[in-house]
Design a protein around this motif. Sequence first.
Motif, PDB file in Angstrom:
ATOM      1  N   MET A  67       1.348  10.072   0.032  1.00 59.58           N
ATOM      2  CA  MET A  67       0.139   9.245   0.146  1.00 59.58           C
ATOM      3  C   MET A  67      -0.525   9.040  -1.208  1.00 59.58           C
ATOM      4  O   MET A  67      -1.023   7.949  -1.520  1.00 59.58           O
ATOM      5  N   LEU A  68      -0.538  10.069  -2.033  1.00 56.66           N
ATOM      6  CA  LEU A  68      -1.159   9.972  -3.355  1.00 56.66           C
ATOM      7  C   LEU A  68      -0.365   9.051  -4.279  1.00 56.66           C
ATOM      8  O   LEU A  68      -0.931   8.322  -5.093  1.00 56.66           O
ATOM      9  N   ARG A  69       0.968   9.094  -4.150  1.00 52.98           N
ATOM     10  CA  ARG A  69       1.808   8.264  -5.018  1.00 52.98           C
ATOM     11  C   ARG A  69       1.755   6.790  -4.645  1.00 52.98           C
ATOM     12  O   ARG A  69       1.809   5.924  -5.510  1.00 52.98           O
ATOM     13  N   ASP A  70       1.659   6.505  -3.361  1.00 48.48           N
ATOM     14  CA  ASP A  70       1.715   5.111  -2.907  1.00 48.48           C
ATOM     15  C   ASP A  70       0.649   4.886  -1.837  1.00 48.48           C
ATOM     16  O   ASP A  70       0.967   4.724  -0.652  1.00 48.48           O
ATOM     17  N   PRO A  71      -0.634   4.861  -2.234  1.00 48.73           N
ATOM     18  CA  PRO A  71      -1.708   4.729  -1.240  1.00 48.73           C
ATOM     19  C   PRO A  71      -1.705   3.388  -0.518  1.00 48.73           C
ATOM     20  O   PRO A  71      -2.257   3.272   0.582  1.00 48.73           O
ATOM     21  N   ALA A  72      -1.096   2.369  -1.128  1.00 53.81           N
ATOM     22  CA  ALA A  72      -1.097   1.037  -0.514  1.00 53.81           C
ATOM     23  C   ALA A  72      -0.054   0.897   0.593  1.00 53.81           C
ATOM     24  O   ALA A  72      -0.096  -0.068   1.364  1.00 53.81           O
ATOM     25  N   HIS A  73       0.841   1.859   0.689  1.00 54.68           N
ATOM     26  CA  HIS A  73       1.882   1.776   1.725  1.00 54.68           C
ATOM     27  C   HIS A  73       1.247   1.852   3.112  1.00 54.68           C
ATOM     28  O   HIS A  73       0.230   2.524   3.308  1.00 54.68           O
ATOM     29  N   ASP A  74       1.858   1.187   4.052  1.00 59.02           N
ATOM     30  CA  ASP A  74       1.365   1.201   5.430  1.00 59.02           C
ATOM     31  C   ASP A  74       1.842   2.473   6.127  1.00 59.02           C
ATOM     32  O   ASP A  74       2.747   2.457   6.960  1.00 59.02           O
ATOM     33  N   TRP A  75       1.204   3.592   5.762  1.00 63.34           N
ATOM     34  CA  TRP A  75       1.636   4.880   6.283  1.00 63.34           C
ATOM     35  C   TRP A  75       1.278   5.037   7.753  1.00 63.34           C
ATOM     36  O   TRP A  75       0.181   4.709   8.170  1.00 63.34           O
ATOM     37  N   THR A  76       2.238   5.542   8.512  1.00 69.54           N
ATOM     38  CA  THR A  76       2.008   5.886   9.919  1.00 69.54           C
ATOM     39  C   THR A  76       2.307   7.368  10.081  1.00 69.54           C
ATOM     40  O   THR A  76       2.882   8.004   9.182  1.00 69.54           O
TER      41      THR A  76
END
Length: 302
Positions: free
Chosen positions: A210-219
């Motif tokens: 999450m810290l590396r790629d905060p823009a990803h649509d994480w689920t």
Amino acid sequence: MDALTRIMELARVRGALDVRCQLAGGFSLDHEDAGPGEAPFHLVLAGEGVMELPGRRSLPLAAGDLVVLPHGTSHRIRDSRGVLQDAPVTLDTSGPLTIKQTAGEGPPLDVLCGRFIHAPEAGQLLFASLPEALHVSLADAQGMATLEAIVDVFRIEVGELAPGALAVVTALSQALLVFALRAHLGGGLMPPSLLTLLAEPRLGRAMLAMLRDPAHDWTVESLAAQAAMSRATFARHFEARGKQSPHEVLTLLRMHLAAELLRRGDLTAAAVSERVGYRSESAFGKTFLRVMGTTPARFRRG
């Protein structure tokens, strides 16, 4: 880079060495509450003493002890024998590091006093869940040889005060903070928090993603895959360790990452919102206000 290192970067933690105290006799020195964004620390190089905290709580101090006050709590450092005398305090400001001394009987307490300075907002990610006093005996912690070597470097550098000595001990103070956090987390006494998530290897991998790629649509499913866990197991362990859902933690991290970008001042609010995963600047602004207590524009001006 691991998640704890990234959080420390985000909080902009740096050490600042203030004074070396060599206290003998019946000494008693009061320290007031620290200001926002400051966590005082004391590293005992030699001797013994006592730290008193509000509510009459006392901590014994011995060589190799590190005490960090994560919330800047006022405290007193006094003679371990309980003997009080009106010993004059002298200040030696002739060198690069101020030395505070009292004269008297018995071996002196030799202690380095400084502060960990951090961004007041992001620093809460690191310090909010820590106790009033983080007291670690570096002699009892894991990696004894490494810690002994670091403390020996402190002793040598502040003893000789060769050119660049303060730069050396300032950099090493941050390493001591990491060791203190590790020792505290390893003791199993931490309440559920962001730090306990970072300490668990598999959950820490999800945090780092999450810290590396905060823009990803994480689920929850995609974060569980990062942790090599099933969705149900990941969600259960995450909430048990962090007392927040993965979505709540993702939002918190996004807002603090956004604050870091806003502070730099080279991106518009719209660009920052995209960087942290918001397609709508309006939705980003509302979330930022809810989490950070102010609008992106006011935060940047401040």
